[in-house]
Scaffold this active site. Structure first.
Site, mmCIF file in Angstrom:
data_model
loop_
_atom_site.group_PDB
_atom_site.id
_atom_site.type_symbol
_atom_site.label_atom_id
_atom_site.label_comp_id
_atom_site.label_asym_id
_atom_site.label_seq_id
_atom_site.Cartn_x
_atom_site.Cartn_y
_atom_site.Cartn_z
ATOM 1 N N GLU A 1 -17.334 -10.170 40.558
ATOM 2 C CA GLU A 1 -15.749 -11.332 41.223
ATOM 3 C C GLU A 1 -15.246 -12.351 40.245
ATOM 4 O O GLU A 1 -15.753 -13.734 40.692
ATOM 5 C CB GLU A 1 -16.439 -11.598 42.819
ATOM 6 N N GLU B 1 -20.202 -3.594 46.412
ATOM 7 C CA GLU B 1 -20.215 -4.517 47.633
ATOM 8 C C GLU B 1 -19.629 -4.409 48.183
ATOM 9 O O GLU B 1 -18.150 -4.179 47.897
ATOM 10 C CB GLU B 1 -19.515 -5.962 47.226
#
Ligand code: BGC
Length: 447
Positions: free
Chosen positions: A166, A353
Site C-alpha cells: 500500500e 487483503e
C-alpha cells in the site's frame, strides 16, 4: 440459491504484518522503527497503544502458523520487520532477526504452507527516518540492499515476494493526511515519497531478476471505488480523481511507465509535482509476476467545490458500515478489478487483503461474528463475478488472520478471524474462521 465455486487450484490464505503482530520490539537486537516512535508520541495512537507486545507472534509464531494450517489455507502472507534485519536500516546484519524469520518460514514449510513475504509493510527503520526517510533517495538504496539480502538469504524457501504494501498509505496517508507514521502534512513531500516508494519497488524487482532468484515478485497497492452520485459530468470527474489517487497514480507508472496526465495537471494546480529523475519511470515499470490487491471499501462520491484535494465529497446513501466506519461496498470490489483488467493487463492477481472490522468478544469461548461472514460472502461473490468476467485472480488472502495493532486506532479495531485477548494473548477462533475454513475446504459456498 446459487453456488459460488472457485477453481480447484485457487489459493487461499490469510495475511498479517510485522509491527501489527510481532511484539518483542526490544528483543534480539531489533532496531527501532518509525512506528515505535510514532506510537510513543502522545496523541498519535488511540489510547496510547503501541506494538511493544501486540499479539506476541514473535514468540507464538508456531501457534499462529498452526491457525493457518487448521484453516485449510496454504498461503500465509506475513511481513518482515526491516529493523530486525538491519537495525540501522543498512550496514550490519542482525543475525538473530534473520534467524527468527528462518524459524517462521521453516515452520510454514513443514506445515505445507507457502510463505508470501512482504518486504515493506510500513515499519521503516527509525535510523533512516532520521536521515529524511523516504524523502531521501538514499532510503531507496538501503531498501534495495535489504531486499537483495532477503532474496539471497531465503532463496529456495520464499518464492512469493511483495516489495511494498500500500504505497498510497505510506506516502499520502502518512505524509499528507498525516495520521500514520511519521505523521507529516505536506503534499509535495508525500508525492515525492510515493514516487520513491515506486522507484524502490522497481529497483527491488530489477535486483530480483538479476539475482536469478527462483520465484515471483509483485507489489500490493490498495484500491477503493468511488461511484458517482449522479450522471453529471462534474460528479463523474470528481470520482475519477478519487479513484485515480489510488489506482492510476500507483498503477500507470508500473504498467505504463508514465503518470496519468489528468492527475498531474490536477496536482500541479495544488502546487505539487513529483520529482522524477531520468530513468526512474523505466525502473518503476519493470514487469512484475503478480499484482497484490488490497480492497476494503467504496463510496458514493459527489462533486463539491473545495472539498478535500479533489473537490469530492462522500455521500451516505444508506449502505451499511463496518465498525471502523467504512461503507460495505462489494460492487466496488468487482468494478475495480474489472477496471484493472481493462486498463492494464491480465497479470495474475492475488487478493492480498480484504476483510472486515467488527469488535465482537468471546462469550463462553464462542465469537459470533455473523457480520464478518456476511462481508466475506458478499466480497467473495463479487470476486468470483470478476473472475467470470475475465479477471485473472489466482488467490484470496483474508485480512487478517488475527486481531492486531490497527495502526492509529491501536487495539480498538479488530479485523481478525481469530480473536486475540490482549491481556492473556489467548487466541480464539471466531465463527468466521470456521465459515472460511469450510469454504476453503469445499472450494465453494452457497448464497
Ligand atoms: C493495511 C493493514 C491494515 C488494514 C486495515 C490495510 O490498509 O495493509 O495493515 O491493518 O488495511 O486497516
Amino acid at each position: 440459491m446459487a453456488i459460488i465455486q472457485f477453481p480447484k487450484d485457487f489459493r487461499w490464505g490469510a495475511a498479517t504484518a510485522s509491527y501489527q503482530i510481532e511484539g518483542a520490539t526490544n528483543e534480539d537486537g531489533r532496531g527501532l522503527s518509525i512506528w515505535d516512535t510514532f506510537s510513543k508520541t502522545p496523541g498519535k495512537v488511540h489510547n496510547g497503544d503501541t506494538g511493544d507486545v501486540a499479539c506476541d507472534s514473535y514468540h507464538r509464531y508456531e501457534e499462529d502458523v498452526d491457525l493457518i494450517h487448521d484453516l485449510g489455507a496454504d498461503v500465509y502472507r506475513f511481513s518482515v520487520a526491516w529493523p530486525r534485519i538491519f537495525p540501522n536500516g543498512t550496514g550490519e546484519v542482525n543475525q538473530k532477526g534473520v534467524d527468527y524469520y528462518h524459524k517462521l518460514v521453516d515452520y510454514m514449510l513443514e506445515k505445507g504452507i507457502e510463505p508470501m513475504c512482504t518486504l515493506y509493510h510500513w515499519d521503516l527503520p527509525q535510523a533512516l527516518q532520521d536521515k529524511g526517510g523516504w524523502d531521501n533517495r538514499d532510503t531507496i538504496e538501503a531498501f534495495v540492499q535489504y531486499a537483495d539480502f532477503m532474496f539471497k538469504e531465503f532463496h529456495g524457501k520464499i518464492k512469493k515476494w511483495i516489495t511494498v504494501n500500500e504505497p498510497w498509505c505510506s506516502s499520502f496517508l502518512s505524509n499528507y493526511i498525516g495520521v500514520h507514521a511519521p505523521g507529516n502534512q505536506n503534499l509535495q513531500l508525500a508525492m515525492d515519497i510515493a514516487h520513491h516508494l515506486l522507484v524502490a519497488h522497481g529497483r527491488a524487482v530489477k535486483s530480483f531478476r538479476e539475482s536469478k532468484i527462483e520465484g515471483e515478485i509483485g507489489y500490493a497497492p490498495n484500491v477503493t471505488w468511488f461511484e458517482p452520485y449522479s450522471t453529471k459530468e462534474q460528479d463523474i470527474e470528481a470520482c475519477n480523481r478519487g479513484n485515480a489517487w489510488n489506482l492510476e497514480w500507483f498503477f500507470d507508472p508500473v504498467f505504463k511507465g508514465t503518470y496519468p496526465d489528468f492527475m498531474l495537471e490536477w496536482f500541479k494546480e495544488k502546487g505539487a509535482v513529483p520529482t522524477v529523475l531520468d530513468g526512474d519511470l523505466e525502473i518503476i515499470s519493470q514487469p512484475i509476476d503478480f499484482l497484490g490487491i488490497n480492497y476494503y471499501t467504496g463510496n458514493v462520491g459527489r462533486y463539491k467545490e473545495n472539498e478535500g484535494l479533489f473537490d469530492l465529497e462522500n455521500i451516505d446513501i444508506g449502505y451499511d458500515k463496518t465498525a471502523i466506519d467504512w461503507f460495505i461496498y462489494p460492487e466496488g470490489f468487482y468494478k475495480v478489478l474489472v477496471t484493472i483488467k481493462d486498463l492494464y493487463s491480465s497479470v495474475p492477481i492475488y487478493i492480498t487483503e480484504n476483510g472486515a472490522c467488527y469488535n465482537e468478544e468471546p462469550v463462553n469461548g464462542v465469537v459470533s461474528d455473523q457480520k464478518r461472514i456476511d462481508y466475506l460472502r458478499t466480497h467473495l461473490t463479487a470476486l468470483k463475478r470478476s473472475m467470470d468476467s475475465g479477471v485473472n485472480v489466482k488467490g484470496f488472502l483474508y485480512w487478517s488472520l488475527m486481531d492486531n495493532f490497527e495502526w492509529a486506532l491501536g487495539y480498538s479495531m479488530r479485523f481478525g478471524i481469530v480473536h486475540v485477548n490482549y491481556e492473556t494473548l489467548e487466541r480464539t477462533k471466531k465463527d468466521s474462521y470456521h465459515w472460511f475454513s469450510e469454504t476453503i475446504k469445499k472450494g465453494e459456498f452457497i448464497v
